[in-house]
Write a protein that holds these residues in place. Structure first.
Motif, PDB file in Angstrom:
ATOM      1  N   THR A 185      94.113 -30.200  63.044  1.00 40.32           N
ATOM      2  CA  THR A 185      94.091 -30.137  61.645  1.00 40.32           C
ATOM      3  C   THR A 185      93.519 -31.192  60.931  1.00 40.32           C
ATOM      4  OG1 THR A 185      95.742 -28.177  61.795  1.00 40.32           O
ATOM      5  CG2 THR A 185      94.934 -28.755  59.543  1.00 40.32           C
ATOM      6  N   LYS A 188      89.838 -31.323  60.184  1.00 37.90           N
ATOM      7  CA  LYS A 188      89.460 -30.272  59.511  1.00 37.90           C
ATOM      8  C   LYS A 188      89.942 -30.087  58.173  1.00 37.90           C
ATOM      9  CE  LYS A 188      88.972 -27.185  63.454  1.00 37.90           C
ATOM     10  NZ  LYS A 188      87.540 -27.150  63.283  1.00 37.90           N
ATOM     11  N   ASP A 251      83.639 -26.618  57.438  1.00 33.03           N
ATOM     12  CA  ASP A 251      84.389 -27.450  58.682  1.00 33.03           C
ATOM     13  C   ASP A 251      83.731 -28.828  58.895  1.00 33.03           C
ATOM     14  OD1 ASP A 251      85.510 -28.121  61.034  1.00 33.03           O
ATOM     15  OD2 ASP A 251      85.399 -26.179  61.874  1.00 33.03           O
ATOM     16  N   TRP A 258      83.446 -21.967  56.289  1.00 28.35           N
ATOM     17  CA  TRP A 258      84.771 -21.210  56.432  1.00 28.35           C
ATOM     18  C   TRP A 258      84.636 -19.777  56.535  1.00 28.35           C
ATOM     19  CZ3 TRP A 258      87.758 -25.063  58.532  1.00 28.35           C
ATOM     20  CH2 TRP A 258      87.704 -26.248  57.833  1.00 28.35           C
ATOM     21  N   SER A 259      85.282 -19.088  57.356  1.00 30.59           N
ATOM     22  CA  SER A 259      85.284 -17.498  57.228  1.00 30.59           C
ATOM     23  C   SER A 259      85.936 -17.143  55.842  1.00 30.59           C
ATOM     24  CB  SER A 259      86.152 -16.835  58.394  1.00 30.59           C
ATOM     25  OG  SER A 259      87.267 -17.198  58.504  1.00 30.59           O
ATOM     26  N   SER A 260      87.007 -17.758  55.266  1.00 29.14           N
ATOM     27  CA  SER A 260      87.635 -17.779  54.167  1.00 29.14           C
ATOM     28  C   SER A 260      88.474 -18.956  53.838  1.00 29.14           C
ATOM     29  CB  SER A 260      88.580 -16.511  54.090  1.00 29.14           C
ATOM     30  OG  SER A 260      89.631 -16.673  54.905  1.00 29.14           O
ATOM     31  N   LYS A 261      88.544 -19.348  52.622  1.00 28.89           N
ATOM     32  CA  LYS A 261      89.291 -20.587  52.058  1.00 28.89           C
ATOM     33  C   LYS A 261      89.676 -20.549  50.756  1.00 28.89           C
ATOM     34  CE  LYS A 261      89.429 -25.586  52.401  1.00 28.89           C
ATOM     35  NZ  LYS A 261      88.811 -26.709  52.978  1.00 28.89           N
ATOM     36  N   ASP A 303      94.719 -22.427  61.062  1.00 30.58           N
ATOM     37  CA  ASP A 303      93.388 -21.864  61.088  1.00 30.58           C
ATOM     38  C   ASP A 303      93.701 -20.347  61.850  1.00 30.58           C
ATOM     39  OD1 ASP A 303      94.443 -22.876  63.547  1.00 30.58           O
ATOM     40  OD2 ASP A 303      92.548 -23.094  64.536  1.00 30.58           O
TER      41      ASP A 303
END
Length: 362
Positions: A185, A188, A251, A258-261, A303
């Motif tokens: 982490t 990232k 990222d 990101w797929s979602s954040k 994640d």
């Protein structure tokens, strides 16, 4: 730990990644920094130890084995026991109805599971094997003691120029698996051009560690966030503002979106609801009567990982549907449905035996 660290070695991989990952030039990034943080943090060994200890019931019917096991991974148990006993997977059925305390250590097939199967075969009777409280500390894994060496470099306005995270985790003398990828982490969580992470294992005379809730993120983020807190104090920048100035919109490791954040929204809402603007950053400055009050914050991230899965569904003439899957409910409400009848169907899914498959349907 000090003696074990002298024998520390790099693992084969860290959850599919090399033990050492270098992005940019951290040495130069630290040298160019206006402010540097260089600290070592240690996170302690932790044990799961739910109120309900581990227990297994093993029943043989000819050469077919049924295991009643509170697990979050029924097919993992089946596959491991099949390998240990050198028998076909189709000859093993794992029944899991309720998990009890899990938090990571109710996933694998521990030694007592296969011992129960061996004992049941030996005496030709069902055998129930339940661990004692003392055995819970030695036989079902733990979060290892980990030492984190963190270095941060930043400009005078708070932009990170370098981030390094060197981790050494304790393990057994017979294992080289990484169960807590603590440095992952760190690569990232912030937008930093120069990042170096390393991972080492320190062999000790202990049983093997295993994953725990938030396997590596929890101890890893404790270390990196402690360092970020010290950096904010050294720069005299608000801790939330420092994190916003280094916010990773993509990222940092791959450049992928990101797929979602929703971390910025978390910062905003958290600060608003907590009344963060009333915080005085000077130590010892905030009181409630005769008590000193400290306000702090930290970032937590985890994640989302996905794997393939299958299920079967049967639609009956009366309109009912039977869905069969090897899912489990560790207490998060997986079995909860709109009515008791459908809930019964879902609960029965892990108990349904399919003659053509020789095991519970996936």
């Amino acid at each position: 730990m000090q003696e074990a660290m002298e024998r520390a070695f790099p693992p084969d991989n860290v959850w599919g990644k090399p033990p050492d990952i270098v992005q940019g030039d951290s040495v130069k990034g630290l040298a160019d920094a206006a402010v540097r943080i260089d600290q070592t943090y240690t996170t302690a060994m932790q044990h799961h130890n739910a109120i309900e200890p581990h227990g297994t019931i093993a029943v043989w019917s000819g050469d077919f084995l049924t295991l009643y096991e509170p697990t979050t991974w029924v097919y993992g148990i089946r596959n491991a026991v099949a390998e240990w006993l050198q028998m076909p997977r189709e000859k093993i059925r794992v029944i899991q109805q309720f998990v009890g305390g899990s938090f990571g250590y109710k996933g694998p097939a521990w030694t007592h599971v296969v011992l129960a199967a061996i004992a049941a075969r030996q005496v030709n009777r069902p055998v129930k094997l339940v661990l004692t409280r003392r055995q819970e500390f030695a036989g079902v894994g733990y979060r290892p003691l980990i030492q984190h060496h963190i270095q941060l470099g930043a400009t005078s306005t708070g932009q990170l120029t370098a981030l390094t995270h060197h981790a050494i985790a304790r393990t057994s003398t017979f294992d080289n698996r990484v169960v807590a990828p603590v440095e992952r982490t760190s690569r990232k969580i912030y937008a930093c051009p120069n990042v170096t992470t390393t991972y080492r294992l320190a062999p000790s005379n202990l049983s093997g560690p295993y994953t725990m809730r938030g396997p590596g993120e929890t101890p890893g983020l404790f270390a990196i966030e402690s360092a970020m807190d010290e950096l904010a104090y050294a720069l005299q920048i608000d801790p939330i503002e420092l994190r916003l100035r280094n916010y990773a919109d993509v990222d940092p490791e791959t450049g992928d979106p990101w797929s979602s954040k929703s971390l910025k929204e978390c910062y905003r809402q958290g600060a608003e609801r907590f009344g963060w603007h009333r915080r005085n950053p000077q130590p010892g400055s905030m009181r409630n009567g005769d008590r000193l009050i400290g306000w702090g914050m930290a970032t937590m991230a985890y994640d989302a990982r996905f794997s393939g899965t299958t299920a079967s569904a049967q639609l009956f003439a009366d309109g009912n549907v039977l869905v069969q899957s090897s899912t489990c409910d560790p207490g998060t409400g997986v079995y909860t449905q709109t009515d008791s009848r459908s809930a019964h169907y879902i609960r029965q899914a892990t108990l349904t035996y399919s003659p053509e498959l020789g095991t519970s349907k996936e």
